[in-house]
Design an enzyme around this catalytic site. Structure first.
Site, short mmCIF file in Angstrom:
data_model
loop_
_atom_site.label_atom_id
_atom_site.label_comp_id
_atom_site.label_asym_id
_atom_site.label_seq_id
_atom_site.Cartn_x
_atom_site.Cartn_y
_atom_site.Cartn_z
N ASP A 70 1.09 10.43 3.83
CA ASP A 70 1.78 11.32 4.74
C ASP A 70 0.78 12.29 5.35
OD1 ASP A 70 3.79 12.44 6.12
OD2 ASP A 70 4.78 13.39 4.41
N CYS A 117 10.30 49.07 -8.69
CA CYS A 117 9.98 50.50 -8.73
C CYS A 117 10.98 51.36 -7.95
CB CYS A 117 8.56 50.74 -8.21
SG CYS A 117 8.40 50.46 -6.44
N LYS A 166 10.61 3.61 3.30
CA LYS A 166 10.50 5.07 3.15
C LYS A 166 11.31 5.53 1.94
CE LYS A 166 9.85 7.52 6.81
NZ LYS A 166 8.91 8.28 7.60
N CYS A 184 7.31 46.04 -0.43
CA CYS A 184 7.45 47.31 -1.13
C CYS A 184 6.20 48.12 -0.78
CB CYS A 184 7.53 47.09 -2.64
SG CYS A 184 7.31 48.64 -3.53
N TYR A 243 -7.11 2.04 6.13
CA TYR A 243 -6.19 0.97 5.73
C TYR A 243 -6.00 -0.15 6.76
CZ TYR A 243 -3.21 4.31 8.29
OH TYR A 243 -2.70 5.18 9.20
N LYS A 245 2.17 4.70 1.63
CA LYS A 245 2.24 5.24 2.98
C LYS A 245 1.84 6.71 2.89
CE LYS A 245 5.06 5.11 7.13
NZ LYS A 245 4.78 6.43 7.63
N CYS A 274 3.68 50.60 -7.94
CA CYS A 274 4.64 49.53 -8.23
C CYS A 274 3.98 48.55 -9.22
CB CYS A 274 5.02 48.85 -6.92
SG CYS A 274 6.18 47.50 -7.10
N CYS A 296 13.05 48.18 -3.88
CA CYS A 296 12.18 47.34 -4.71
C CYS A 296 12.78 47.22 -6.11
CB CYS A 296 10.78 47.95 -4.79
SG CYS A 296 9.70 47.05 -5.93
N GLU A 306 0.86 -1.19 0.00
CA GLU A 306 0.00 0.00 0.00
C GLU A 306 0.89 1.23 0.00
OE1 GLU A 306 -2.27 -0.23 3.58
OE2 GLU A 306 -3.20 -2.13 3.00
S1 IVH Z 1 -0.88 0.32 8.78
C1 IVH Z 1 -0.02 -1.35 13.33
N1 IVH Z 1 -0.96 1.41 6.44
O1 IVH Z 1 2.20 5.20 9.15
C2 IVH Z 1 0.28 -0.26 12.35
N2 IVH Z 1 -0.15 2.75 8.23
O2 IVH Z 1 4.62 4.67 10.84
C3 IVH Z 1 -0.75 -0.21 11.30
N3 IVH Z 1 0.45 5.04 7.57
O3 IVH Z 1 0.77 5.45 12.31
C4 IVH Z 1 -0.53 0.91 10.36
N4 IVH Z 1 -0.08 4.85 5.45
O4 IVH Z 1 -0.30 6.78 10.43
C5 IVH Z 1 -0.63 1.60 7.72
N5 IVH Z 1 -1.14 2.21 4.27
C6 IVH Z 1 -0.82 2.42 5.55
C7 IVH Z 1 -0.32 3.65 6.03
C8 IVH Z 1 0.01 3.78 7.39
C9 IVH Z 1 0.38 5.66 6.38
C10 IVH Z 1 0.95 5.69 8.80
C11 IVH Z 1 0.09 5.49 10.00
C12 IVH Z 1 0.97 4.91 11.06
C13 IVH Z 1 2.33 5.25 10.54
C14 IVH Z 1 3.33 4.22 11.03
#
Ligand code: IVH
Length: 665
Positions: A115, A407, A310, A422, A223, A113, A428, A404, A111
């Site tokens: 942010d 101008c 990451k 400015c 998720y 991740k 300007c 500036c 999946e």
């Molecule tokens: S599963 C038991 N799936 O990443 C942990 N986490 O570093 C289950 N996060 O606190 C988490 N995308 O906020 C999971 N597809 C994803 C995610 C995800 C982002 C975040 C989540 C978690 C942090 C862990």
């Protein structure tokens, strides 16, 4: 139809439209139609408070009342994920996993991740009952009213075989578009801007006023469903089921039967992530089978059945060639670095932001320095570091300009401001053009005039300020390059139509610093006309909810400037709307000679509404209770000092309903 039936029907319809729009992205009705249904529902629920329902779609608009966040213990602790940065570490994870399970092959789910900020949602009998932030992992904040405003989080699940009670976890995030709009608005009202979408999402979720949260386009992907081992045999199944119950499940999930497929998924997204409308910072790899997850278990901090890969920080090193200074519409000066072109996250970068003078001082940056640039959530990369060891003695430090570049006016930097400005607002060029662009923009006067056209008209001396639009003729325009008869007439027509634009948008259009769309609406509703606003004192201004000293001073300063008054007079001459049309300014004189103080939060009306009603019935609004006060209109949470003072002076304290009675008789 009985009100109850209609309410239930409206809720059902709105829930379905909501789901189609925010989860499936397949709307069936227009926004206007949706708003109409929502208003009908809100009105009916107000009339029939006994039919209120915390899962009603009307809850999505939030409330102006301050929330307090109570701490809640998580049923299952919210753990983090083990991070890795290399393929080797992913291989180690796979090896460990297979060894523990005595298996040759393990099925994984990959999946994105996301942010953002993690959230735990609890459902009972198909209704959202609680939303809790991660907090320290053991306990988090109950942010239910805020979560309810997020349209993709279902308040009511689709009928089906979901467990009676369960928890689902996901990530709340702000898509790029919403992030940019939010920062633009904050810049305009003088609030500090957020560094990236993640901070903006987290800051928004912690906001105590859920009506404000409702205005931010937060989104949520789900998720993880902890504790449902009895219901499903795999993670993938649980996620598919959640999708059927009405949750927004990301489409970017892949079942992988070996490591090569996992690496292909990682490589694909490492390359494509810039194309997503939101930020991700890596890939999450999860063991699919629940049985296997259970055998693997948890460490104190994280599950052994999952790992986060990451993405590397997207950095590059290059040479600083020179610094340019850009002057924006508001006169804010931004230093921009010109760089030796370098490849960063797949694009050739030759410019980077240096933000402001403090940032330049902090980096102690010299022309010719080897600098590190980084691409975060922003569009333009930023310089994050300087390699001091590579600096030769002859390099000269970057000195912030004093005048500036457009101008020649001496720049100013007010106390507490990060940016230089400015001050030559009226002459300007970028400020003039910027103001004209703002004036014609969709949310302002909505005149169909492109940036390039403004530039052209300005260069030909036909357009120096907004009032000049109203003197333009088709004959003048056709003489210009790129103007055909038709396009000339279109522009003139569009300008003519703008004379119908309501006063609040005119007020926004004239571009008073810190008066964005929302503030303009508030001021327009309170003062009702340009004339009344012009006469307002600082005290009058700060009486309006959410208007502080800074905005008040800016408004006063605007009207004190003769050139601005000239502009306004010409706009009045041109026939623009200079007062609110929708409200009758003098409905009655029932309250003539009576002074009111309002306090607290009201059930059916906003504070501004009540102030406006007082004024439109001939009464006067006061900010504090004194011997001239006739009535105090009290809502929820009225200040004890006001109540005491009113009691002492023998001034009647009346309710919202009493007040409505008073003006209706
Ligand atoms: S599963 C038991 N799936 O990443 C942990 N986490 O570093 C289950 N996060 O606190 C988490 N995308 O906020 C999971 N597809 C994803 C995610 C995800 C982002 C975040 C989540 C978690 C942090 C862990």
């Amino acid at each position: 139809m009985m009100p109850k039936e209609r309410i239930l029907q409206l809720r059902d319809e709105l829930n379905q439209h909501n789901y189609r729009y925010y989860v499936l992205s397949q709307p069936e009705i227009s926004d206007m139609e949706y708003d109409r249904l929502m208003h009908e529902l809100i009105a009916l629920e107000k009339e029939h408070p006994d039919l209120a329902d915390p899962a009603s779609p009307s809850q999505r608009v939030g409330s102006d009342t301050d929330n307090t966040f109570t701490q809640v213990k998580h049923t299952y602790p919210m753990l983090s994920l083990d991070n890795t940065y290399s393929e080797d570490e992913v291989r180690d994870f796979d090896e460990r996993t297979r060894k523990t399970l005595y298996l040759d092959k393990v099925e994984y789910i990959c999946e994105l991740k996301y942010d953002g900020v993690s959230i735990s949602l609890q459902y009972e009998n198909g209704r959202l009952v609680r939303a809790v932030t991660r907090g320290d992992g053991e306990k988090g904040d109950d942010v239910t009213p805020n979560a309810k405003t997020i349209r993709s989080i279902p308040l009511l699940l689709k009928p089906g075989n979901h467990p009676d009670t369960f928890e689902i976890r996901g990530e709340i995030f702000l898509p790029h578009k919403g992030f940019e709009a939010m920062n633009a608005e904050r810049a305009e009202t003088g609030e500090p801007i957020f560094a990236n979408p993640r901070n903006a999402a987290s800051g928004t979720l912690k906001t105590k006023n859920s009506a404000l949260v409702a205005r931010r386009p937060l989104d949520c992907y789900l998720y993880y469903l902890p504790g449902l081992e009895k219901h499903f045999s795999t993670h993938f199944e649980s996620i598919q089921a959640a999708k059927e119950w009405g949750f927004k499940i990301p489409p970017y999930i892949k079942k992988c039967s070996n490591l090569d497929e996992v690496f292909a998924f990682i490589a694909f997204w490492e390359k494509e992530r810039d194309g997503l409308p939101f930020d991700i910072d890596g890939i999450v790899i999860k063991v699919n089978a629940y049985r296997q997850q259970q055998l693997l278990g948890f460490t104190a901090k994280s599950p052994r059945w999952a790992i986060a890969y990451k993405f590397k920080a997207r950095e590059a090193i290059t040479t600083l060639l020179s610094v340019d200074y850009q002057v924006g519409r508001t006169g804010a000066v931004t230093p921009v670095a010109n760089l030796e072109p370098v490849l960063l996250a797949g694009t050739r970068v030759k410019r980077a932001s240096l933000h402001n003078a403090d940032q330049i001082a902090l980096l102690d940056i010299h022309i010719g320095d080897k600098v590190t640039i980084e691409k975060g959530g922003e569009i333009i990369p930023k310089i994050t570091g300087v390699d001091l060891s590579a600096r030769s003695a002859d390099l000269k430090p970057v000195r912030f300009i004093e005048k500036c570049p457009e101008c020649g006016t001496a720049l100013v930097r007010s106390q507490g401001e990060a940016k230089h400005f400015c001050p030559n607002e009226t002459d300007c060029p970028p400020q003039i053009k910027g103001r004209l662009e703002h004036f014609v923009s969709r949310k302002a006067m909505d005149i169909g005039c492109a940036e390039a056209t403004i530039e052209q008209l300005y260069d030909h001396g036909l357009l120096k300020n907004a009032a000049d639009f109203y003197n333009l003729t088709a004959e003048q325009l056709v003489k210009l390059e790129r103007f055909a008869r038709k396009s000339a007439e279109n522009l003139v027509n569009s300008i003519e139509l703008s004379k119908q634009v309501p006063f609040d948008r005119v007020l926004y259009a004239i571009g008073i610093r810190y008066v964005g769309e929302t503030v303009a609406k508030k001021l327009a509703r309170h003062f009702l006309s340009m004339e009344a606003l012009r006469k307002a004192s600082v005290d009058d201004l700060i009486q309006v909810g959410e208007i502080g000293e800074v905005i008040a001073q800016s408004v006063i300063g605007y009207f004190a400037n003769e050139r601005n008054m000239e502009l306004i007079n010409r706009l009045v001459q041109a026939g623009l709307q200079m007062q609110m049309m929708t409200v009758e300014t003098n409905i009655s004189s029932t309250l003539h000679g009576k002074n009111f103080v309002i306090s607290g939060v009201f059930r059916n009306h906003s504070r501004e509404d009540i102030q406006q009603l007082i004024a439109s019935h001939g009464g006067k609004n006061q900010s504090s209770v004194n011997s001239n006060t006739q009535y105090v209109v009290a809502g929820d949470g009225m200040g004890p000092a006001k109540r005491e003072k009113a009691a002492k002076l023998g001034i009647p304290v009346i309710s919202e309903d009493d007040f409505m009675q008073m003006i209706s008789s």
